[in-house]
Design an enzyme around this catalytic site. Structure first.
Site, PDB file in Angstrom:
ATOM      1  CB  SER A 157       8.731  14.109 -23.517  1.00  0.00           C
ATOM      2  OG  SER A 157       9.728  13.509 -22.731  1.00  0.00           O
ATOM      3  CB  CYS A 212      12.347  10.988 -21.500  1.00  0.00           C
ATOM      4  SG  CYS A 212      13.913  11.786 -21.843  1.00  0.00           S
ATOM      5  CB  CYS A 261      16.486   9.690 -22.363  1.00  0.00           C
ATOM      6  SG  CYS A 261      14.936   9.475 -23.194  1.00  0.00           S
ATOM      7  CE  LYS A 296      20.246   6.170 -22.448  1.00  0.00           C
ATOM      8  NZ  LYS A 296      19.229   5.848 -23.404  1.00  0.00           N
ATOM      9  CE  LYS A 297      25.177  10.719 -22.927  1.00  0.00           C
ATOM     10  NZ  LYS A 297      24.965  11.949 -23.635  1.00  0.00           N
ATOM     11  CE1 TYR A 333      11.647  18.082 -17.912  1.00  0.00           C
ATOM     12  CE2 TYR A 333       9.575  17.220 -18.737  1.00  0.00           C
ATOM     13  CZ  TYR A 333      10.911  17.467 -18.909  1.00  0.00           C
ATOM     14  OH  TYR A 333      11.521  17.106 -20.088  1.00  0.00           O
ATOM     15  CE1 TYR A 336      17.454   4.098 -30.444  1.00  0.00           C
ATOM     16  CE2 TYR A 336      16.075   2.367 -31.367  1.00  0.00           C
ATOM     17  CZ  TYR A 336      16.654   3.613 -31.462  1.00  0.00           C
ATOM     18  OH  TYR A 336      16.452   4.376 -32.560  1.00  0.00           O
ATOM     19  CD  GLU A 361      20.499   3.280 -25.026  1.00  0.00           C
ATOM     20  OE1 GLU A 361      19.586   3.255 -24.166  1.00  0.00           O
ATOM     21  OE2 GLU A 361      20.588   4.166 -25.900  1.00  0.00           O
ATOM     22  CG  ASP A 372       7.125   6.534 -26.587  1.00  0.00           C
ATOM     23  OD1 ASP A 372       7.519   7.245 -27.528  1.00  0.00           O
ATOM     24  OD2 ASP A 372       7.871   6.093 -25.696  1.00  0.00           O
ATOM     25  CG  HIS A 417      44.592  17.321 -37.911  1.00  0.00           C
ATOM     26  ND1 HIS A 417      44.256  16.000 -38.131  1.00  0.00           N
ATOM     27  CD2 HIS A 417      45.887  17.337 -37.524  1.00  0.00           C
ATOM     28  CE1 HIS A 417      45.315  15.256 -37.880  1.00  0.00           C
ATOM     29  NE2 HIS A 417      46.308  16.023 -37.517  1.00  0.00           N
ATOM     30  CD  GLU A 425      41.139  15.129 -38.715  1.00  0.00           C
ATOM     31  OE1 GLU A 425      41.595  15.872 -39.589  1.00  0.00           O
ATOM     32  OE2 GLU A 425      41.808  14.723 -37.743  1.00  0.00           O
TER      33      GLU A 425
HETATM   34  P1  NDP Z   1      13.605  -2.164 -29.672  1.00  0.00           P
HETATM   35  O1  NDP Z   1      12.423  -2.133 -30.569  1.00  0.00           O
HETATM   36  O2  NDP Z   1      14.763  -1.294 -29.925  1.00  0.00           O
HETATM   37  O3  NDP Z   1      14.167  -3.655 -29.629  1.00  0.00           O
HETATM   38  C1  NDP Z   1      13.347  -4.730 -29.255  1.00  0.00           C
HETATM   39  C2  NDP Z   1      14.192  -5.988 -29.246  1.00  0.00           C
HETATM   40  O4  NDP Z   1      13.414  -7.028 -28.678  1.00  0.00           O
HETATM   41  C3  NDP Z   1      14.606  -6.441 -30.625  1.00  0.00           C
HETATM   42  O5  NDP Z   1      15.868  -7.025 -30.529  1.00  0.00           O
HETATM   43  C4  NDP Z   1      13.531  -7.470 -30.986  1.00  0.00           C
HETATM   44  O6  NDP Z   1      14.018  -8.499 -31.824  1.00  0.00           O
HETATM   45  C5  NDP Z   1      13.211  -8.057 -29.630  1.00  0.00           C
HETATM   46  N1  NDP Z   1      11.808  -8.452 -29.488  1.00  0.00           N
HETATM   47  C6  NDP Z   1      10.735  -7.726 -29.842  1.00  0.00           C
HETATM   48  N2  NDP Z   1       9.602  -8.394 -29.526  1.00  0.00           N
HETATM   49  C7  NDP Z   1       9.981  -9.544 -28.964  1.00  0.00           C
HETATM   50  C8  NDP Z   1       9.282 -10.670 -28.444  1.00  0.00           C
HETATM   51  N3  NDP Z   1       7.966 -10.718 -28.449  1.00  0.00           N
HETATM   52  N4  NDP Z   1      10.004 -11.701 -27.942  1.00  0.00           N
HETATM   53  C9  NDP Z   1      11.344 -11.663 -27.964  1.00  0.00           C
HETATM   54  N5  NDP Z   1      12.053 -10.636 -28.439  1.00  0.00           N
HETATM   55  C10 NDP Z   1      11.380  -9.595 -28.937  1.00  0.00           C
HETATM   56  O7  NDP Z   1      12.979  -1.995 -28.213  1.00  0.00           O
HETATM   57  P2  NDP Z   1      13.599  -1.499 -26.834  1.00  0.00           P
HETATM   58  O8  NDP Z   1      12.753  -2.163 -25.814  1.00  0.00           O
HETATM   59  O9  NDP Z   1      15.071  -1.684 -26.775  1.00  0.00           O
HETATM   60  O10 NDP Z   1      13.315   0.050 -26.863  1.00  0.00           O
HETATM   61  C11 NDP Z   1      11.977   0.528 -27.100  1.00  0.00           C
HETATM   62  C12 NDP Z   1      11.996   1.821 -27.850  1.00  0.00           C
HETATM   63  O11 NDP Z   1      12.391   2.857 -26.979  1.00  0.00           O
HETATM   64  C13 NDP Z   1      12.966   1.873 -29.012  1.00  0.00           C
HETATM   65  O12 NDP Z   1      12.412   1.397 -30.192  1.00  0.00           O
HETATM   66  C14 NDP Z   1      13.311   3.344 -29.090  1.00  0.00           C
HETATM   67  O13 NDP Z   1      12.402   3.967 -29.948  1.00  0.00           O
HETATM   68  C15 NDP Z   1      13.139   3.823 -27.676  1.00  0.00           C
HETATM   69  N6  NDP Z   1      14.441   4.021 -27.028  1.00  0.00           N
HETATM   70  C16 NDP Z   1      15.301   4.931 -27.532  1.00  0.00           C
HETATM   71  C17 NDP Z   1      16.542   5.115 -26.966  1.00  0.00           C
HETATM   72  C18 NDP Z   1      17.463   6.119 -27.538  1.00  0.00           C
HETATM   73  O14 NDP Z   1      17.030   6.974 -28.293  1.00  0.00           O
HETATM   74  N7  NDP Z   1      18.767   6.057 -27.233  1.00  0.00           N
HETATM   75  C19 NDP Z   1      16.963   4.355 -25.794  1.00  0.00           C
HETATM   76  C20 NDP Z   1      16.001   3.403 -25.366  1.00  0.00           C
HETATM   77  C21 NDP Z   1      14.789   3.242 -25.964  1.00  0.00           C
HETATM   78  P3  NDP Z   1      14.211  -8.377 -33.428  1.00  0.00           P
HETATM   79  O15 NDP Z   1      13.843  -6.991 -33.816  1.00  0.00           O
HETATM   80  O16 NDP Z   1      15.652  -8.667 -33.678  1.00  0.00           O
HETATM   81  O17 NDP Z   1      13.324  -9.401 -33.989  1.00  0.00           O
END
Ligand code: NDP
Length: 449
Positions: free
Chosen positions: A15, A43, A48, A51-52, A100, A179, A183, A305, A438, A443
């Site tokens: 992106s 993405c 994104c 996935k969506k 793209y 996230y 999802e 990223d 409504h 609302e």
């Molecule tokens: P997230 O940062 O959202 O979540 C990571 C999860 O993994 C948390 O629950 C965390 O636990 C856990 N975790 C992190 N490190 C470890 C580890 N070393 N061992 C075990 N568990 C761990 O990451 P995602 O992978 O879900 O997504 C990455 C990024 O991509 C997101 O932050 C977001 O910015 C982006 N994204 C956005 C979306 C959207 O806009 N709809 C959709 C998908 C991704 P805890 O924090 O509880 O300690």
């Protein structure tokens, strides 16, 4: 004209890199972009967009069952074909990948389908050994899924592979509760899998508004998704029957057909040759940049990223645009990171903008909180006991809205519009002065108590 091969060499056609390449070329720069996988990046290719589409496809499970209450004759056992959904989604990904590529080509950008690594402040080397030089280099290589180092981790998949599965697993364990985990938990559950979500901490979706994520947890459990908290991964073992046994601290082992890691993402800086140009990384391996997206090497910039600022596509696009306008368009600009809306396409989806109640209290002391907890009318008629929750956090002195958080059908669609008002600094009174539309779910935004 400079002696360099290009004015701008971009590494990564996701992106951020695609936007920067196109805009810089439109400003008159000679641009090349190297991409080792597919134009479009995470993405479009494996994030994104697909996935969506899977989330939309999965939602038909509930829609078909609800349809009966609205008078439609739907067989009790509707047939679902994963290969049809998967292949249609992948075909759509191909279409966008083509669009793209066309955009870059029509702007005169050279697309180089190879990995490139930095060899100095103004030079890169391609996988075939060719050297290219450029006045500026932009690193937009994104990030990849983190996989915990545990025995048998190679038996698990990540979101990258989830889009290509031969079949929906009968039982899946998803590690992580952010996230991606929430999802895909919704998607696989709707498609008929038994889903277990395990997380190292005691919570899901850290950083989101507490009441909203509690509601998702409650609804997910009601639907039959299982959770294991305080659960650190210890290992995966393949059993004789081909199933996977997952051991974790504080819980009994579980046996599933598929394990998926969704435990955050790691910037793709390893082996990129950044040290050859003095580009510094932070402790997470992300490229350190200033407000102008410039790294610690004057001629090398980074967006998206790989800089680990806000890992969202629209943010990477803005960073790419700001970089190209500033460096090649004589229009200095920077990204405003305040009040960025975000959404989780869980079932039901979540969306939010601005501060959570806890953040606002720690910054301002006292705040006013309004909420609306309601059952959407479609759910009432469908006999679905699933409530939506909207929450508004306001400055108690000025009445300005500091944060807005929602869970419920179409929450991301509704929040995008409301986020404009929050970003513009409107007050609760201004929301209330707007007549309700409504009957809608939206609302509730102007009726909160
Ligand atoms: P997230 O940062 O959202 O979540 C990571 C999860 O993994 C948390 O629950 C965390 O636990 C856990 N975790 C992190 N490190 C470890 C580890 N070393 N061992 C075990 N568990 C761990 O990451 P995602 O992978 O879900 O997504 C990455 C990024 O991509 C997101 O932050 C977001 O910015 C982006 N994204 C956005 C979306 C959207 O806009 N709809 C959709 C998908 C991704 P805890 O924090 O509880 O300690």
């Amino acid at each position: 004209m400079s002696d360099f091969d290009y004015d701008l060499f971009v590494i990564g056609a996701g992106s951020g890199g695609t936007r920067a390449s196109r805009v810089a070329a439109a400003h008159g720069a000679r641009v090349a972009v190297a991409e080792e996988y597919r134009v479009g990046g995470t993405c479009v290719i494996r994030g994104c967009v697909p996935k969506k589409l899977l989330a939309i496809g999965a939602h038909f499970a509930e829609d078909l069952s609800d349809a009966k209450r609205f008078g439609w004759q739907v067989p009790d056992q509707c047939e679902f074909s994963w290969p049809t959904l998967r292949d249609n989604v992948l075909a759509e990904v191909d279409r966008i990948n083509g669009a793209y590529t066309n955009t870059l080509e029509s702007h005169g950008v050279d697309i180089i389908n190879q990995r490139a690594v930095v060899t100095g402040p103004n030079s890169v080397r391609l996988a075939d050994g060719t050297e290219k030089t450029a006045g500026k280099i932009l690193i937009a290589v994104g990030a990849h899924p983190a996989v915990p180092e545990c025995e048998g981790h190679e038996l698990g998949i990540t979101s990258n592979e989830a889009f290509h599965l031969p079949a929906v697993p009968r039982r899946i364990l998803i590690a992580g509760a952010g996230y991606i985990a929430n999802e895909f938990a919704g998607i696989f559950h709707q498609l008929g899998a038994h889903v277990i979500l395990m997380n190292r901490s005691k919570e899901i979706l850290r950083g989101y508004e507490l009441a909203i994520r509690d509601r998702l947890l409650q609804i997910s459990m009601m639907k039959g998704i299982e959770f294991r908290f305080d659960a650190t991964f210890q290992g995966i073992e393949k059993l004789d029957d081909g199933c996977l046994q997952v051991s974790m601290a504080n819980h009994e082992p579980v046996v599933v057909d598929c394990v998926m890691f969704a435990t955050g993402r790691v910037p793709n800086t390893h082996g990129l040759g950044l040290e050859s140009a003095g580009v510094e990384l932070d402790d997470k391996g992300a490229i350190k940049v200033d407000e102008a997206n410039r790294s610690t090497c004057d001629s090398i910039y980074a967006v998206g990223d790989v800089t680990n600022r806000v890992q969202l596509t629209p943010v990477a696009i803005r960073e790419g645009q700001a970089f190209a306008d500033t460096v090649f368009g004589n229009k200095p600009s920077s990204v405003d990171y305040d009040c960025i809306p975000s959404a989780v396409f869980s079932h039901p989806p979540i969306a939010g903008v601005g501060m959570t109640e806890a953040e606002a209290k720690s910054k301002l002391g006292s705040v006013k909180v309004y909420s609306s907890d309601f059952r959407p009318m479609k759910n009432v008629l469908a006999g679905r006991d699933e409530r939506a929750l909207y929450k508004m956090v306001c400055d108690s002195e000025t009445d300005r809205i500091l944060g807005l958080h929602m869970i419920g059908p179409d929450a991301p669609e509704i929040l995008q519009a409301a986020a404009i008002a929050v970003k513009a600094g409107l007050t609760k009174a201004q929301f209330d002065a707007t007549v309700a539309l409504h009957p809608t779910m939206a609302e509730e935004l102007v009726l909160m108590r």
